[in-house]
Design a protein around this motif. Structure first.
Motif, PDB file in Angstrom:
ATOM      1  N   SER A 156      19.440  21.513  21.490  1.00 21.93           N
ATOM      2  CA  SER A 156      18.059  21.486  20.970  1.00 21.93           C
ATOM      3  C   SER A 156      17.528  22.900  20.834  1.00 21.93           C
ATOM      4  O   SER A 156      16.948  23.272  19.803  1.00 21.93           O
ATOM      5  N   SER A 157      17.739  23.702  21.892  1.00 17.30           N
ATOM      6  CA  SER A 157      17.285  25.093  21.867  1.00 17.30           C
ATOM      7  C   SER A 157      17.996  25.861  20.764  1.00 17.30           C
ATOM      8  O   SER A 157      17.377  26.606  19.990  1.00 17.30           O
ATOM      9  N   GLY A 158      19.318  25.672  20.694  1.00 19.77           N
ATOM     10  CA  GLY A 158      20.098  26.392  19.694  1.00 19.77           C
ATOM     11  C   GLY A 158      19.749  26.006  18.272  1.00 19.77           C
ATOM     12  O   GLY A 158      19.586  26.869  17.401  1.00 19.77           O
ATOM     13  N   LEU A 159      19.588  24.718  18.039  1.00 19.31           N
ATOM     14  CA  LEU A 159      19.288  24.253  16.685  1.00 19.31           C
ATOM     15  C   LEU A 159      17.910  24.698  16.220  1.00 19.31           C
ATOM     16  O   LEU A 159      17.722  25.041  15.049  1.00 19.31           O
ATOM     17  N   THR A 160      16.930  24.693  17.122  1.00 22.62           N
ATOM     18  CA  THR A 160      15.596  25.169  16.730  1.00 22.62           C
ATOM     19  C   THR A 160      15.634  26.651  16.381  1.00 22.62           C
ATOM     20  O   THR A 160      14.960  27.094  15.451  1.00 22.62           O
ATOM     21  N   THR A 161      16.445  27.426  17.130  1.00 22.40           N
ATOM     22  CA  THR A 161      16.580  28.850  16.823  1.00 22.40           C
ATOM     23  C   THR A 161      17.305  29.049  15.495  1.00 22.40           C
ATOM     24  O   THR A 161      16.904  29.878  14.667  1.00 22.40           O
ATOM     25  N   VAL A 162      18.376  28.291  15.291  1.00 18.16           N
ATOM     26  CA  VAL A 162      19.110  28.360  14.017  1.00 18.16           C
ATOM     27  C   VAL A 162      18.175  28.032  12.862  1.00 18.16           C
ATOM     28  O   VAL A 162      18.169  28.716  11.824  1.00 18.16           O
ATOM     29  N   ILE A 163      17.368  27.002  13.027  1.00 17.29           N
ATOM     30  CA  ILE A 163      16.435  26.595  11.966  1.00 17.29           C
ATOM     31  C   ILE A 163      15.404  27.684  11.712  1.00 17.29           C
ATOM     32  O   ILE A 163      15.040  27.966  10.569  1.00 17.29           O
ATOM     33  N   ASP A 202      19.347  37.404   3.717  1.00 18.15           N
ATOM     34  CA  ASP A 202      20.336  38.280   4.368  1.00 18.15           C
ATOM     35  C   ASP A 202      20.283  38.117   5.884  1.00 18.15           C
ATOM     36  O   ASP A 202      21.294  37.873   6.544  1.00 18.15           O
ATOM     37  N   MET A 203      19.073  38.223   6.433  1.00 17.84           N
ATOM     38  CA  MET A 203      18.923  38.097   7.887  1.00 17.84           C
ATOM     39  C   MET A 203      19.068  36.648   8.327  1.00 17.84           C
ATOM     40  O   MET A 203      19.656  36.364   9.380  1.00 17.84           O
ATOM     41  N   GLY A 204      18.538  35.734   7.531  1.00 19.23           N
ATOM     42  CA  GLY A 204      18.586  34.319   7.902  1.00 19.23           C
ATOM     43  C   GLY A 204      20.004  33.801   8.061  1.00 19.23           C
ATOM     44  O   GLY A 204      20.344  33.167   9.059  1.00 19.23           O
ATOM     45  N   ILE A 205      20.858  34.095   7.071  1.00 17.93           N
ATOM     46  CA  ILE A 205      22.248  33.622   7.125  1.00 17.93           C
ATOM     47  C   ILE A 205      22.993  34.280   8.275  1.00 17.93           C
ATOM     48  O   ILE A 205      23.690  33.620   9.054  1.00 17.93           O
ATOM     49  N   ALA A 206      22.846  35.610   8.391  1.00 15.20           N
ATOM     50  CA  ALA A 206      23.578  36.341   9.436  1.00 15.20           C
ATOM     51  C   ALA A 206      23.159  35.906  10.827  1.00 15.20           C
ATOM     52  O   ALA A 206      24.003  35.747  11.724  1.00 15.20           O
ATOM     53  N   MET A 207      21.856  35.676  11.043  1.00 18.86           N
ATOM     54  CA  MET A 207      21.382  35.327  12.381  1.00 18.86           C
ATOM     55  C   MET A 207      21.611  33.850  12.702  1.00 18.86           C
ATOM     56  O   MET A 207      21.870  33.491  13.858  1.00 18.86           O
ATOM     57  N   ALA A 208      21.518  32.978  11.711  1.00 15.84           N
ATOM     58  CA  ALA A 208      21.854  31.568  11.944  1.00 15.84           C
ATOM     59  C   ALA A 208      23.325  31.470  12.348  1.00 15.84           C
ATOM     60  O   ALA A 208      23.695  30.738  13.278  1.00 15.84           O
ATOM     61  N   LYS A 209      24.170  32.243  11.649  1.00 17.23           N
ATOM     62  CA  LYS A 209      25.587  32.302  12.001  1.00 17.23           C
ATOM     63  C   LYS A 209      25.770  32.859  13.408  1.00 17.23           C
ATOM     64  O   LYS A 209      26.599  32.367  14.194  1.00 17.23           O
ATOM     65  N   ALA A 210      24.963  33.876  13.752  1.00 17.07           N
ATOM     66  CA  ALA A 210      25.062  34.496  15.077  1.00 17.07           C
ATOM     67  C   ALA A 210      24.767  33.487  16.192  1.00 17.07           C
ATOM     68  O   ALA A 210      25.479  33.431  17.201  1.00 17.07           O
ATOM     69  N   ILE A 211      23.729  32.681  16.002  1.00 17.11           N
ATOM     70  CA  ILE A 211      23.365  31.701  17.028  1.00 17.11           C
ATOM     71  C   ILE A 211      24.423  30.601  17.129  1.00 17.11           C
ATOM     72  O   ILE A 211      24.771  30.157  18.226  1.00 17.11           O
ATOM     73  N   LEU A 212      24.952  30.167  15.992  1.00 16.99           N
ATOM     74  CA  LEU A 212      26.020  29.162  16.013  1.00 16.99           C
ATOM     75  C   LEU A 212      27.255  29.701  16.745  1.00 16.99           C
ATOM     76  O   LEU A 212      27.886  28.982  17.540  1.00 16.99           O
ATOM     77  N   ILE A 213      27.590  30.966  16.503  1.00 14.50           N
ATOM     78  CA  ILE A 213      28.723  31.586  17.208  1.00 14.50           C
ATOM     79  C   ILE A 213      28.427  31.673  18.704  1.00 14.50           C
ATOM     80  O   ILE A 213      29.310  31.432  19.534  1.00 14.50           O
ATOM     81  N   SER A 214      27.194  31.995  19.059  1.00 11.65           N
ATOM     82  CA  SER A 214      26.808  32.045  20.480  1.00 11.65           C
ATOM     83  C   SER A 214      26.953  30.670  21.130  1.00 11.65           C
ATOM     84  O   SER A 214      27.437  30.557  22.259  1.00 11.65           O
ATOM     85  N   LEU A 215      26.525  29.624  20.418  1.00 16.35           N
ATOM     86  CA  LEU A 215      26.650  28.260  20.950  1.00 16.35           C
ATOM     87  C   LEU A 215      28.122  27.892  21.166  1.00 16.35           C
ATOM     88  O   LEU A 215      28.486  27.331  22.214  1.00 16.35           O
ATOM     89  N   ILE A 216      28.956  28.207  20.191  1.00 19.05           N
ATOM     90  CA  ILE A 216      30.393  27.910  20.328  1.00 19.05           C
ATOM     91  C   ILE A 216      30.970  28.666  21.517  1.00 19.05           C
ATOM     92  O   ILE A 216      31.745  28.113  22.314  1.00 19.05           O
TER      93      ILE A 216
END
Length: 701
Positions: free
Chosen positions: A274-281, A296-310
């Motif tokens: 829940s925390s991760g998805l809200t941040t990704v969103i 540019d920032m949105g894609i890179a940072m959404a990817k960053a949070i998904l990588i952190s979750l994994i």
């Protein structure tokens, strides 16, 4: 999910090997990612100024003048020599000075004084320089070496070159400082000397993988490059902290390590996701901006949070299972107090806090909409920096000035003359460099020097270089752009083109102000939907989103009430970043409240919730605040510095609201939450007493 976690736990060596290979590959890839520091490159395709720049680059061999160089205590003859030296520097496409508008061989007293003082005043010579965009850094450094630190240079090319070099150094400095500070915070809030190293190491791996994977984009913006790693560290650290605390809880219940880890993963998945998805969103909402720094920032940072979750769900459990014996051996006495007393303080303050919160909602919402904004790059360096001092000194001597290029279809010299005459009547236009102004409409082009002609006339266009006495941006500048465009339209319809920093900034303002409401609305709606699904409640998402949004409004209204300006990019980014990053704290607290509420009355639930969640919230918030403060204090780039300031202050405000206001809102809305939440099983003291009496009667009978 349980089978997946069992697979992770049972294949630890495979996980380690996969991540080691990923680290090596991404470390190499990260050195090949290009960084773009020019905000104008991120204007949407098809905007008027972008089309004008693209057309000019095709039609002419030189760009728009983009630098001003002032040399003090210099004679006319020496200034002419200096002009030649500047022209000889590789990367300098053109240098304009006094000799381009008047004959310097005749006494200057016979010429128009205002014209002379645009270029030469009190022994100071001001050169207008055009620097090739592909060699800005080398060229700006060469100009600085030529004129020395005692003389001045300013302009968009200088801003970009200085920002590029300074930000690279400052990002390394921030990372160098933030790591030991984060370790110190983690050492204080953890119960083992090894836990902080594992926590920081796990997120460090995620950051490195994300940086390397940015190679897929080829080039990223300076905002993403500078703030990305710091934000990823600060935002995603709490995921591993939540999992670590759950693992310790399971082990305290007597479970064997592998089983404890699997159970901890299963129990923490919902809150972490829940925390991760809200941040990704929150970051992903930036993708919807037309201004390309957003995507540019949105894609890179959404990817960053998904990588952190994994990394947290796959690598961190494996590391914990390998190192938990060492964690046990290096345990130390808790350095933080038991927060039960803090919970009792919250009980006393939460209702007044809710009242203050309600009072602040409307004025702060209104205030944050009324800020004064800077849209371009003209204010990114303060007077504490050399470039800021140089800019100030040039403006004090020669006034504010910048260049615009108006391109019109070639061929009708009479029409160009009429347009030029009207442009000269605009008070802010101090001079015009064009064929009709410098050669004259009556002079055949065959009689004009080819080098001069090529600067002004192309195959399809005639070029007018306007020097205007104005800032690069601001209300008056934007009115001037509109006035010049209206004259272009009057004579040439939609066939004219206007290029320049002010025109680009005007389009930038027009673009990103339209982005704001749409991006925020989508971010809020998406976060609300995630909370609705994960919490299975209608009331809880309203409470949490309202709480964090109000923290954002308070944060962004402070500059308005203090009379300061905001960089609109920082304003736009922080609106979504603060929501995505700090709603995690609200989710953690509320999830634990709902869990504890099943077994305790609501007052005792508040106390127990604060006791069990405050350390996790403060740990994560401290790291995010520290990261923001370092970005604020170390970065000389105005946008990045202000983004750090807003991030630090916003985190503090969100944390205060989460710790004092949300408990009060949960307490007040307790009955409403129970009725609007699917499957809510709240402790009911009256029901318990009745059931106890029934049981006693049955036992007696």
């Amino acid at each position: 999910m349980r089978k997946f976690y069992e697979m992770i736990v049972n294949h630890r060596k495979t996980v380690i090997v996969v991540f080691l290979v990923s680290i090596v590959i991404c470390a190499l890839c990260s050195t090949m990612v290009n960084v773009d520091y020019d905000m104008n490159d991120y204007l949407p395709d098809g905007t008027a100024s972008t089309v004008a720049l693209d057309t000019m680059n095709k039609e002419y061999d030189m760009s728009i003048p983009n630098a001003r160089v002032m040399v003090s205590d210099i004679s006319i003859s020496d200034a002419l020599k200096m002009k030649q030296k500047l022209s000889d520097i590789e990367g300098v496409e053109d240098v304009t000075w006094l000799d381009d508008v008047v004959d310097t061989d005749i006494p200057l007293e016979t010429e128009d004084k205002d014209t002379i003082e645009d270029y030469y005043k009190d022994g100071n010579a001001l050169f207008t320089v055009t620097i090739n965009e592909n060699s800005r850094i080398e060229t700006v450094n060469a100009i600085r070496a030529l004129i020395g630190d005692e003389n001045c240079m300013a302009g968009t090319a200088v801003n970009t070159a200085v920002a590029t070099q300074a930000t690279n150094k400052e990002v390394k400095k921030i990372i160098f400082i933030v790591i030991p500070i984060c370790l110190a915070v983690l050492f204080i809030t953890s119960n083992s000397w090894i836990e902080p190293i594992l926590l920081l190491g796990t997120i460090g791996v995620a950051i490195l993988i994300n940086k390397g994977s940015n190679l897929m984009f080829g080039t990223i913006s300076f905002v993403t490059n500078a703030a990305g790693g710091v934000l990823q560290l600060a935002v995603s650290m709490d995921y591993s902290i939540f999992l670590l605390h759950r693992f310790e809880e399971m082990r305290k219940e007597g479970q064997e390590s592998k089983e404890a880890m699997i159970n901890a993963l299963c129990k923490s998945t919902s809150s972490i996701l829940s925390s991760g998805l809200t941040t990704v969103i929150g970051f992903a909402a930036l993708i919807l901006m037309r201004f390309k720094i957003g995507p540019d920032m949105g894609i890179a940072m959404a990817k960053a949070i998904l990588i952190s979750l994994i990394t947290v769900f796959v690598l961190f459990p494996v590391l914990l299972l390998y190192f938990y014996p060492l964690i046990d051996k290096t345990r130390h006495k808790s350095l933080v107090p038991d927060f039960e007393k803090f919970g009792r303080v919250v009980i006393k303050l939460m209702i007044p806090a809710v009242l203050v919160f309600v009072i602040l909602i409307l004025p702060t919402n209104k205030g944050q909409q009324m800020n004064s904004f800077s849209y371009g790059s003209s204010k990114i360096f303060s007077t504490d920096t050399q470039i800021g001092r140089d800019t100030n000194k040039i403006e004090q001597t020669f006034g504010k000035s910048n260049n615009l290029v108006l391109m019109v279809p070639r061929g009708d010299l009479q029409k160009e003359t009429e347009l030029s005459d009207e442009l000269h009547q605009i008070p802010e236009v101090s001079s015009i460099l064009s064929y009709v102004d410098n050669a004259g409409a009556e002079v055949p082009m065959d009689y004009v020097d080819s080098d001069i002609l090529n600067k002004l006339i192309s195959k399809n266009y005639s070029r007018m270089v306007l020097t205007v006495d104005s800032d690069y941006e601001g209300e008056e500048t934007f009115k001037l752009v509109e006035k010049i465009r209206s004259l272009g339209k009057k004579y040439y319809g939609d066939e004219y083109l206007l290029a320049g920093e002010s025109a680009s900034t005007y389009d930038l303002m027009d673009t990103i102000t339209k982005d704001n409401q749409r991006v925020n609305a989508i971010a809020i709606g998406a976060v609300f939907l995630v909370l609705l699904i994960t919490m299975k409640s209608i009331s809880i998402p309203v409470i949490l989103v309202l709480a964090i949004e109000t923290a954002i409004w308070i944060n962004l209204s402070i500059p308005y009430f203090a009379g300061n300006f905001l960089f609109y990019i920082a304003y736009l980014i922080i609106s979504t970043v603060q929501l995505g990053a700090t709603v995690d704290y609200a989710i953690l607290l509320t999830s634990r409240y709902m869990e504890i509420r099943e077994t305790l009355p609501k007052k005792e639930t508040i106390i127990e919730t604060m006791r069990t969640t405050t350390v996790s919230i403060l740990t994560s918030a401290s790291i995010l605040t520290i990261a923001g403060v370092l970005l604020w204090k170390i970065s000389t780039h105005g946008v990045l510095s202000q983004l750090g300031h807003l991030l630090a202050r916003g985190t503090v405000l969100s944390t205060i609201i989460v710790l004092f206001v949300i408990p009060g809102m949960l307490y007040i809305c307790d009955t409403l939450i129970r009725k609007t939440t699917v499957g809510a099983k709240f402790y009911n003291e009256k029901e318990k007493i009745i059931k106890s009496k029934v049981k006693d009667i049955r036992e007696m009978s």
